[in-house]
Structure formats: structure tokens, C-alpha cells
Scaffold this motif. Structure first.
Motif, mmCIF file in Angstrom:
data_model
loop_
_atom_site.group_PDB
_atom_site.id
_atom_site.type_symbol
_atom_site.label_atom_id
_atom_site.label_comp_id
_atom_site.label_asym_id
_atom_site.label_seq_id
_atom_site.Cartn_x
_atom_site.Cartn_y
_atom_site.Cartn_z
ATOM 1 N N ASN A 1 0.820 -1.211 0.000
ATOM 2 C CA ASN A 1 0.000 0.000 0.000
ATOM 3 C C ASN A 1 0.858 1.267 0.000
ATOM 4 O OD1 ASN A 1 -2.697 0.966 -0.010
ATOM 5 N ND2 ASN A 1 -2.556 1.487 2.146
ATOM 6 N N ILE B 1 0.454 8.282 -8.205
ATOM 7 C CA ILE B 1 -0.561 7.584 -7.417
ATOM 8 C C ILE B 1 -0.722 8.295 -6.069
ATOM 9 C CG2 ILE B 1 -1.228 5.401 -6.333
ATOM 10 C CD1 ILE B 1 -1.239 5.256 -9.385
ATOM 11 N N SER C 1 -4.105 5.153 -2.255
ATOM 12 C CA SER C 1 -4.170 3.693 -2.336
ATOM 13 C C SER C 1 -4.983 3.188 -1.157
ATOM 14 C CB SER C 1 -2.761 3.093 -2.303
ATOM 15 O OG SER C 1 -2.811 1.686 -2.283
ATOM 16 N N ARG D 1 -5.311 -3.824 -3.822
ATOM 17 C CA ARG D 1 -5.206 -2.376 -3.615
ATOM 18 C C ARG D 1 -5.957 -1.676 -4.744
ATOM 19 N NH1 ARG D 1 1.303 -1.686 -4.686
ATOM 20 N NH2 ARG D 1 1.267 -2.124 -6.923
ATOM 21 N N LEU E 1 -6.081 1.882 -6.469
ATOM 22 C CA LEU E 1 -5.300 3.095 -6.625
ATOM 23 C C LEU E 1 -6.113 4.129 -7.375
ATOM 24 C CD1 LEU E 1 -2.113 1.259 -7.940
ATOM 25 C CD2 LEU E 1 -2.605 1.888 -5.570
#
Length: 145
Positions: free
Chosen positions: A25, A34, A37, A46, A48
Motif C-alpha cells: 500500500n 498515485i 491507495s 489495492r 489506486l
């Protein structure tokens, strides 16, 4: 199936690099692309969010803390591919340096193999450059925001 790999040498120990990037994560801690998350399914999936708000959903397929790598597949993403499988790995390069490798294999969908390879190689290369910039400006032992 197409594949690509990118790597970068860092003047910091593999342990320090893994401390930053080794959590499934942890992408928002070092990858500006990103910003968010969220884990589900007991930490194995996960979700994102990229800056455009597109969701990318990935499943953790393998994790090895001792050897400093994890592998994941993409369940959903705005990428022109299927059967995506990637590995992020940190290898020692002496006591105070390391090499980070990001590799992936995938089947292009709607684009040429060359276009898909360029896309993912660009993501890996840009991501590793962001990692380098992040880790070089963060003193050892400090946490990132």
C-alpha cells in the motif's frame, strides 16, 4: 505476451529502499502519479487512484520480505492490456547501494506490442526516477509524507 523491465541504481542500502517501497500500500509514499491507495481483501487487493481519477485495481500475487520483492496483477485499469503481471524488486549492490527493478509482462489490447511496451516501460522508468528523487531528499530514518 510482451514484457519490459526498468531498473535504477540508488546510493542507499537495499534495506532502506525496501522500507519505503516494500509495503503493498506504499505507492503514494513515493510515486507522485498515485496519490491514493486503499487496501481490501485482507491487504491482498489495492485500489489506486491516479490524478485523472481513474481507478486501478491490483492483486498481490507474491510477497517476499526477506528477498525484497512483490508481484502483482492488474484486475482493472485504463491500460490497453490484459494478463498483466509485474514485479517490484530491490537488490543490494554492496552495503550502501541498491538496484531497484520493475518488470512486467502483459498482452496488448488494441495497440501494438511496441506501444504497450513503451507505455509500461515509461511508467516504470518515470516511477523509478520519482523513487530516486524521493529517497535522495529524505534523510535516513525519516518518514515521507
Amino acid at each position: 505476451m510482451a514484457s519490459t523491465i526498468a531498473s535504477i541504481q540508488l546510493p542507499v542500502s537495499a534495506g532502506r529502499v525496501w522500507q519505503l517501497i516494500g509495503g503493498f500500500n506504499a505507492l503514494p509514499d513515493w510515486l507522485p502519479y498515485i496519490p491514493h491507495s486503499e487496501l481490501s481483501e485482507g491487504g491482498r487487493v489495492r485500489t489506486l487512484a491516479n490524478p485523472d481519477g481513474d481507478a486501478i485495481v491490483e492483486r498481490l500475487e507474491a510477497y517476499n520480505d526477506k528477498e525484497r520483492y512483490y508481484s502483482y496483477s492488474i484486475l482493472k485499469a485504463p491500460f490497453p492490456s490484459k494478463d498483466y503481471y509485474a514485479t517490484l524488486r530491490v537488490k543490494p549492490d554492496g552495503e550502501s547501494a541498491s538496484v531497484v527493478e520493475w518488470s512486467g509482462s502483459f498482452t496488448p489490447v488494441g495497440v501494438s506490442e511496441q506501444e504497450a511496451v513503451q507505455l509500461f516501460n515509461g511508467i516504470y522508468t518515470d516511477g523509478l526516477q520519482a523513487l530516486k528523487e524521493n529517497i535522495l531528499r529524505t534523510p535516513p530514518g525519516a518518514t515521507t509524507a
